[in-house]
Design an enzyme around this catalytic site. Sequence first.
Site, PDB file in Angstrom:
ATOM      1  N   LYS A 185     -59.770  21.642  13.278  1.00 17.34           N
ATOM      2  CA  LYS A 185     -59.702  22.800  14.176  1.00 17.34           C
ATOM      3  C   LYS A 185     -61.121  23.288  14.495  1.00 17.34           C
ATOM      4  CE  LYS A 185     -55.423  22.376  12.646  1.00 17.34           C
ATOM      5  NZ  LYS A 185     -54.408  21.536  13.266  1.00 17.34           N
TER       6      LYS A 185
HETATM    7  C1  PLP Z   1     -53.148  21.592  12.062  1.00 17.22           C
HETATM    8  C2  PLP Z   1     -51.850  22.190  12.381  1.00 17.22           C
HETATM    9  C3  PLP Z   1     -51.024  22.741  11.398  1.00 17.22           C
HETATM   10  C4  PLP Z   1     -51.343  22.637   9.924  1.00 17.22           C
HETATM   11  O1  PLP Z   1     -52.510  23.286   9.572  1.00 17.22           O
HETATM   12  P1  PLP Z   1     -53.016  23.163   8.040  1.00 17.22           P
HETATM   13  O2  PLP Z   1     -54.025  24.261   7.928  1.00 17.22           O
HETATM   14  O3  PLP Z   1     -53.624  21.810   7.915  1.00 17.22           O
HETATM   15  O4  PLP Z   1     -51.853  23.353   7.164  1.00 17.22           O
HETATM   16  C5  PLP Z   1     -49.859  23.359  11.781  1.00 17.22           C
HETATM   17  N1  PLP Z   1     -49.480  23.431  13.064  1.00 17.22           N
HETATM   18  C6  PLP Z   1     -50.233  22.884  14.051  1.00 17.22           C
HETATM   19  C7  PLP Z   1     -49.785  23.005  15.471  1.00 17.22           C
HETATM   20  C8  PLP Z   1     -51.432  22.241  13.746  1.00 17.22           C
HETATM   21  O5  PLP Z   1     -52.163  21.693  14.722  1.00 17.22           O
END
Ligand code: PLP
Length: 380
Positions: A185
């Site tokens: 992210k």
């Molecule tokens: C990356 C992501 C998650 C999970 O995030 P984590 O912090 O790795 O648990 C959940 N939903 C979406 C849409 C994502 O892109």
Amino acid sequence: MAVVPVIPVMIPDLGEEEAQAAAEAVRSGWVAQGPRVARFEQEFAAAVGAGHGVAVSSCTTGLHLALVLLDVGPGDEVIVPSLSFIATANAVRYVGATPVFADVELATGNVTVETVDAVRTPRTRAVIAVHQGGVPFDTVALRKAADDWGIGLVEDAACAAGSTAYGAPAGTGARVAAWSFHPRKLITTGEGGMVTVDSPEAAARLKRLREHGMNVSAADRHASKQPVLEAYLETAFNYRMTDIQAAVGLVQLGKLAGLVAQRRELAARYQRLLSDVNGLIPVTDPAYGQTNYQSFWVLLTPAYRRARDEVLSELAAKGVSARRGIMAAHLEPAYADVTPCPLPVTERITRESLILPLHHRLTEADQDHIVGVLRELATR
Ligand SMILES: *Cc1c(COP(=O)(O)O)cnc(C)c1O
């Protein structure tokens, strides 16, 4: 044999400042959830337009807590897009509820009032809407519809830090939203997440839920001069973030606006360069908001005449680390027991799109090379 330098799909923007901040947290002796987590919660909530932030161990655990907060459980149905990272659907199963897949619209990859309404039943208790790859869903329309229907709305904002809807940060006005700080992210704490809410009561319950159901946090107990006897009010979880992570997160948060601006410039340049490649449709802003371009995806149309996996192989051979488009949970073995309603747009996007490299070190020469490979494939 010449080694082809690889252009990665994403690189987190981590540097000396983050290393220093983490080191200071370690030297302070307070490494578990403490003052840095509290500061990160306040600053992050302000940055995304929310009243309160509750830091957690990941967005996945944040989504789980959001559903617990809404008292969703066995016998309930929760509508989710199949087109999402699998954690969105998994969170529904963690509380014993049933995920029901809704289709998405082609332009944004997001659920809409219509696609949610199409799979709504009397058992629907909530919907998890995703700001997919950073592209905001229509927050005004969906929040109003959820209220009208009398169901909960959880916003999966894993990718949406720095995105806007209706002129404000995407989290503004959300009932409950979950964010991710995974390195894929825009800003990262290694692993980590945040749940944002406006209501102080909801924030208090979330803080309890992430910390074993205790009525006093370990930090407050430590700060108190008197012995504090905590009580455990409900069966809950250990989903805490550490102060080492929050120290890194505070530095990262200071970079967010700059990272978004840079990504939007690079995305605009991709869009210009790709406009003369026949049959490719790059992701763009919806009418009501701006994406942070967490993922820059391109939809292949029949006019492009090349299959997606062939394009990925060709890019890999030319040193470009692209990725398949966003996954569809209903096509994975873990959800083989679910028979969804037809999801034609979801299946088209997941099979016919790919994600191109976009990060703070991507150069114009990199972009020219990537678009050159795509252009050459179109004409060969
Ligand atoms: C990356 C992501 C998650 C999970 O995030 P984590 O912090 O790795 O648990 C959940 N939903 C979406 C849409 C994502 O892109």
